[in-house]
Write an enzyme that holds these catalytic residues in place. Structure first.
Site, PDB file in Angstrom:
ATOM      1  N   ALA A   1      -5.100  28.765 -18.379  1.00 52.87           N
ATOM      2  CA  ALA A   1      -6.255  29.364 -17.589  1.00 52.87           C
ATOM      3  C   ALA A   1      -7.031  28.358 -16.986  1.00 52.87           C
ATOM      4  O   ALA A   1      -7.462  28.489 -15.950  1.00 52.87           O
ATOM      5  CB  ALA A   1      -6.921  30.517 -18.289  1.00 52.87           C
TER       6      ALA A   1
ATOM      7  N   ALA B   1      -5.244  26.614 -14.346  1.00 54.35           N
ATOM      8  CA  ALA B   1      -5.242  27.582 -13.056  1.00 54.35           C
ATOM      9  C   ALA B   1      -6.568  27.472 -12.524  1.00 54.35           C
ATOM     10  O   ALA B   1      -6.740  27.469 -11.268  1.00 54.35           O
ATOM     11  CB  ALA B   1      -4.822  28.897 -13.327  1.00 54.35           C
ATOM     12  N   GLU B   2      -7.625  27.692 -13.208  1.00 55.82           N
ATOM     13  CA  GLU B   2      -8.832  27.926 -12.524  1.00 55.82           C
ATOM     14  C   GLU B   2      -9.492  26.597 -11.848  1.00 55.82           C
ATOM     15  O   GLU B   2      -9.983  26.590 -10.903  1.00 55.82           O
ATOM     16  CB  GLU B   2     -10.011  28.685 -13.354  1.00 55.82           C
ATOM     17  CG  GLU B   2     -11.505  28.659 -12.809  1.00 55.82           C
ATOM     18  CD  GLU B   2     -12.290  29.545 -13.578  1.00 55.82           C
ATOM     19  OE1 GLU B   2     -13.404  29.901 -13.119  1.00 55.82           O
ATOM     20  OE2 GLU B   2     -11.660  30.473 -14.391  1.00 55.82           O
ATOM     21  N   THR B   3      -9.158  25.399 -12.572  1.00 51.66           N
ATOM     22  CA  THR B   3      -9.522  24.153 -11.861  1.00 51.66           C
ATOM     23  C   THR B   3      -8.802  24.034 -10.632  1.00 51.66           C
ATOM     24  O   THR B   3      -9.564  23.643  -9.721  1.00 51.66           O
ATOM     25  CB  THR B   3      -8.993  23.053 -12.839  1.00 51.66           C
ATOM     26  OG1 THR B   3      -9.789  23.049 -14.085  1.00 51.66           O
ATOM     27  CG2 THR B   3      -9.260  21.478 -12.406  1.00 51.66           C
TER      28      THR B   3
ATOM     29  N   SER C   1     -10.071  26.770  -7.882  1.00 49.88           N
ATOM     30  CA  SER C   1     -11.586  26.554  -7.484  1.00 49.88           C
ATOM     31  C   SER C   1     -11.509  25.358  -6.767  1.00 49.88           C
ATOM     32  O   SER C   1     -12.551  25.389  -5.755  1.00 49.88           O
ATOM     33  CB  SER C   1     -12.502  26.640  -8.817  1.00 49.88           C
ATOM     34  OG  SER C   1     -12.161  25.712  -9.599  1.00 49.88           O
TER      35      SER C   1
END
Length: 142
Positions: A58, A61-63, A66
């Site tokens: 997660a 993925a968020e890195t 974003s």
């Protein structure tokens, strides 16, 4: 107006020890307005049973998602994560996990990105969807 990825070098200067990406050894390997790619080692990011931690997937993925949102929103607006959904398909136990983020929607106030993570054999380990809110003001730090 989107920014040139080459200009995305002046990220707010926080101490390196404070950056989660440094703690998890996440590397951004390429950035364009169409996709952001990166990778993370399984070693150091495992859960107690020896598998890549789902939370580590997660974070990767968020890195990536974003970062892609930032390429589209900055410098006029500042993206912050609004919702992240991850589906874990298979376990990674060694090597590197690679992720590729591609935009599904880019608007003035929000963006939604699909992020696909794969193991070194090219097998999908996780599919994530990130929605970012594009704020008019930068987030307060400290």
């Amino acid at each position: 107006m989107p920014i040139n990825p080459a200009d995305l070098t002046d990220i707010p200067s926080l101490a390196a020890a404070e950056l989660l990406t440094n703690r998890m050894d996440i590397e951004i390997t390429s950035m364009t307005l169409e996709e952001v790619a990166g990778r993370m080692p399984v070693t150091g990011n495992r859960q107690p049973y020896g598998l890549l931690h789902g939370g580590a997937s997660a974070v990767l993925a968020e890195t990536l998602g974003s970062t892609l949102s930032a390429l589209h929103a900055l410098p006029e607006r500042f993206p912050v994560g609004l919702e992240l959904a991850c589906t874990h398909h298979r376990a990674a136990t060694e090597g590197w996990v690679t992720g590729v983020a591609r935009p599904l929607h880019v608007g003035r106030s929000t963006s939604t990105t699909e992020i696909v993570l794969t193991d070194e054999q090219g097998r999908r380990t996780c599919t994530a969807k990130l929605t970012c809110l594009h704020r008019d003001t930068p987030p307060r730090i400290g």
